[in-house]
Design a protein around this motif. Structure first.
Motif, PDB file in Angstrom:
ATOM      1  N   GLN A 246       1.594  -2.607   6.901  1.00  0.00           N
ATOM      2  CA  GLN A 246       0.587  -2.587   5.319  1.00  0.00           C
ATOM      3  C   GLN A 246      -0.784  -1.619   5.477  1.00  0.00           C
ATOM      4  O   GLN A 246      -0.736  -1.312   4.302  1.00  0.00           O
ATOM      5  N   ASN A 277      -3.013   3.685   1.203  1.00  0.00           N
ATOM      6  CA  ASN A 277      -1.491   3.545   0.521  1.00  0.00           C
ATOM      7  C   ASN A 277      -1.497   2.262  -0.063  1.00  0.00           C
ATOM      8  O   ASN A 277      -1.357   1.528   0.694  1.00  0.00           O
ATOM      9  N   ARG A 278      -2.646   1.479  -0.751  1.00  0.00           N
ATOM     10  CA  ARG A 278      -2.482   0.394  -1.479  1.00  0.00           C
ATOM     11  C   ARG A 278      -1.030  -0.368  -1.982  1.00  0.00           C
ATOM     12  O   ARG A 278      -1.408  -1.258  -2.009  1.00  0.00           O
ATOM     13  N   HIS A 279      -0.552   0.984  -2.131  1.00  0.00           N
ATOM     14  CA  HIS A 279       0.662  -0.126  -2.303  1.00  0.00           C
ATOM     15  C   HIS A 279       1.454  -0.579  -1.498  1.00  0.00           C
ATOM     16  O   HIS A 279       2.131  -1.260  -1.537  1.00  0.00           O
ATOM     17  N   ARG A 280       0.713   0.109   0.152  1.00  0.00           N
ATOM     18  CA  ARG A 280       1.747  -0.567   1.252  1.00  0.00           C
ATOM     19  C   ARG A 280       1.532  -2.059   1.730  1.00  0.00           C
ATOM     20  O   ARG A 280       2.083  -2.876   1.927  1.00  0.00           O
ATOM     21  N   HIS A 282       0.588  -4.481  -1.023  1.00  0.00           N
ATOM     22  CA  HIS A 282       1.609  -5.577  -1.938  1.00  0.00           C
ATOM     23  C   HIS A 282       1.924  -4.379  -3.466  1.00  0.00           C
ATOM     24  O   HIS A 282       0.318  -3.272  -3.549  1.00  0.00           O
ATOM     25  N   PRO A 283       2.967  -3.412  -3.988  1.00  0.00           N
ATOM     26  CA  PRO A 283       3.243  -3.114  -4.736  1.00  0.00           C
ATOM     27  C   PRO A 283       1.953  -3.416  -5.964  1.00  0.00           C
ATOM     28  O   PRO A 283       1.907  -1.664  -6.640  1.00  0.00           O
ATOM     29  N   LEU A 284       2.402  -4.716  -6.354  1.00  0.00           N
ATOM     30  CA  LEU A 284       1.477  -4.559  -7.755  1.00  0.00           C
ATOM     31  C   LEU A 284      -0.179  -4.257  -7.573  1.00  0.00           C
ATOM     32  O   LEU A 284      -0.582  -3.877  -8.479  1.00  0.00           O
ATOM     33  N   SER A 286      -0.889  -1.087  -6.262  1.00  0.00           N
ATOM     34  CA  SER A 286      -1.035   0.206  -7.373  1.00  0.00           C
ATOM     35  C   SER A 286      -1.384   0.279  -8.936  1.00  0.00           C
ATOM     36  O   SER A 286      -2.136   1.753  -9.049  1.00  0.00           O
ATOM     37  N   LEU A 287      -1.108  -0.748  -9.534  1.00  0.00           N
ATOM     38  CA  LEU A 287      -1.532  -0.829 -10.454  1.00  0.00           C
ATOM     39  C   LEU A 287      -3.404  -1.196 -10.819  1.00  0.00           C
ATOM     40  O   LEU A 287      -3.575  -0.829 -12.299  1.00  0.00           O
ATOM     41  N   GLN A 290      -9.017   1.878  -7.470  1.00  0.00           N
ATOM     42  CA  GLN A 290      -8.957   1.543  -6.241  1.00  0.00           C
ATOM     43  C   GLN A 290     -10.834   0.506  -5.040  1.00  0.00           C
ATOM     44  O   GLN A 290      -9.755  -0.431  -4.354  1.00  0.00           O
ATOM     45  N   CYS A 293      -9.825  -3.233  -5.532  1.00  0.00           N
ATOM     46  CA  CYS A 293      -8.455  -3.157  -5.178  1.00  0.00           C
ATOM     47  C   CYS A 293      -9.000  -3.842  -3.456  1.00  0.00           C
ATOM     48  O   CYS A 293      -9.213  -4.947  -2.603  1.00  0.00           O
TER      49      CYS A 293
END
Ligand code: FES
Ligand SMILES: [Fe+2]
Length: 349
Positions: A246, A277-280, A282-284, A286-287, A290, A293
């Motif tokens: 992650q 790489n916040r999408h790593r 969880h994919p959601l 990235s919406l 930062q 998140c």
């Protein structure tokens, strides 16, 4: 039928059981211990504290310097933690208004034409501020620190999230968790025992481990995490956790300070390394912006961390110290830890 008296006579004549009965640890070890979070002490704030069986006063001068001293005013014994005021760089006693400087010396009284009594001086303690915490050094003989806490570069980390608990226990027992790998499956539900190496260097004990977790933040799938534990004396420890899948790096603190014999204050705290790489995670994610998140992940990580460590609380609060433990294959390097821990007691070598 025996009479009651006969039975009592018989019991008292039984030979004393020679087996030793282990007791909880109670002696205060020497070393650095946390006494407050930095944000609990803004400039001009005065706090009344109790640690190491002593009544203490912690204050921050107007220019931002944190200072710690025995609480009782040498003039007529008022507790400076209750009503003491910071006047610029001085601490003013609430009883008669004597003022003390950063070295604890009484530099003024409010009496006209009066100079402070010659030996009027507070007993001050060493203080350092590191990574959002304020630490002091305790030595039973009052000796100065024989080692320093490291300065960590935490510029790429989020602010701290922390909580503290007052509980029965001892710092040595609590930080022994750092090398007690055997309890991870039974108490914490880890799927396997870690592969770990442990080394010591003066006041630092370091443990490196790779651990399989049944699941981690936002995923139920098993994950491999790398743990690097740093234990500085018997009061200060942190673990850098890296979950490669992650791209997540967390710093988890366990800090323990003796309050009175048999009682400690335990701090748990978490910092999150800024996400690349916040999408790593969880994919959601990235919406989401930062910072939001990071706040969200930090809150979830702290909750999970506290839930995990709270499983240890009943053990820590009720255990005794087995000086010669009956270890089995699969236990962590507890003898290494115990040998290392000896340096924090008794005479300095
Ligand atoms: S007791 Fe502190 S000034 Fe008198
Ligand atoms: Fe534990």
């Amino acid at each position: 039928m025996h009479s009651l008296n006969t039975e009592i006579t018989n019991i008292s004549s039984v030979k004393k059981d020679p087996r030793p009965r282990p007791q909880p640890l109670t002696i205060f070890p020497r070393g650095w211990f946390v006494i407050a979070c930095s944000d609990a002490l803004p400039p001009r704030k005065v706090l009344s504290l109790k640690y190491f069986g002593r009544q203490l006063v912690l204050w921050r001068t107007a220019s931002g310097v944190p200072l710690l001293a025995d609480a009782y005013c040498p003039h007529l014994g008022a507790d400076l933690g209750h009503g003491g005021k910071v006047i610029d760089e001085l601490l003013r006693c609430p009883f008669h208004g004597f003022c003390f400087d950063a070295s604890g010396v009484c530099v003024s009284t409010p009496y006209p034409k009066s100079t402070p009594p010659k030996r009027a001086q507070l007993v001050t303690w060493p203080v350092v501020e590191r990574g959002s915490f304020i630490f002091t050094y305790f030595d039973p003989e009052g000796s100065l620190p024989s080692w320093e806490l490291p300065v960590l570069d935490e510029s790429h980390y989020t602010p701290l999230r922390s909580q503290s608990w007052l509980m029965s226990g001892h710092p040595q027992d609590i930080l022994e968790n750092s090398v007690d790998f055997g309890h991870l499956t039974e108490l914490h539900g880890y799927s396997t025992l870690p592969h770990a190496t442990v080394s010591t260097n003066g006041p630092l004990l370091r443990a490196d481990a790779t651990i399989e977790r049944p699941g981690t933040l936002f995923t139920r799938a098993g994950t491999t995490a790398k743990y690097q534990s740093f234990v500085w004396g018997l009061g200060v420890s942190y673990v850098d956790v890296h979950v490669a899948a992650q791209d997540l790096v967390l710093r988890l603190y366990v800090l323990v300070t003796p309050v009175i014999p048999g009682q400690v204050e335990l701090w748990l705290a978490v910092k999150l390394k800024r996400l690349r790489n916040r999408h790593r995670v969880h994919p959601l994610l990235s919406l989401i912006p930062q910072r939001l998140c990071e706040t969200f992940i930090l809150r979830q990580a702290f909750k999970a961390y506290v839930t995990d460590v709270q499983k240890d609380f009943p053990v820590w609060q009720n255990k005794v110290y087995i000086e010669i433990p009956l270890l089995a294959q699969g236990d962590g390097p507890i003898p290494v830890y115990r040998r290392w821990a000896r340096q924090f007691y008794g005479e300095l070598k």
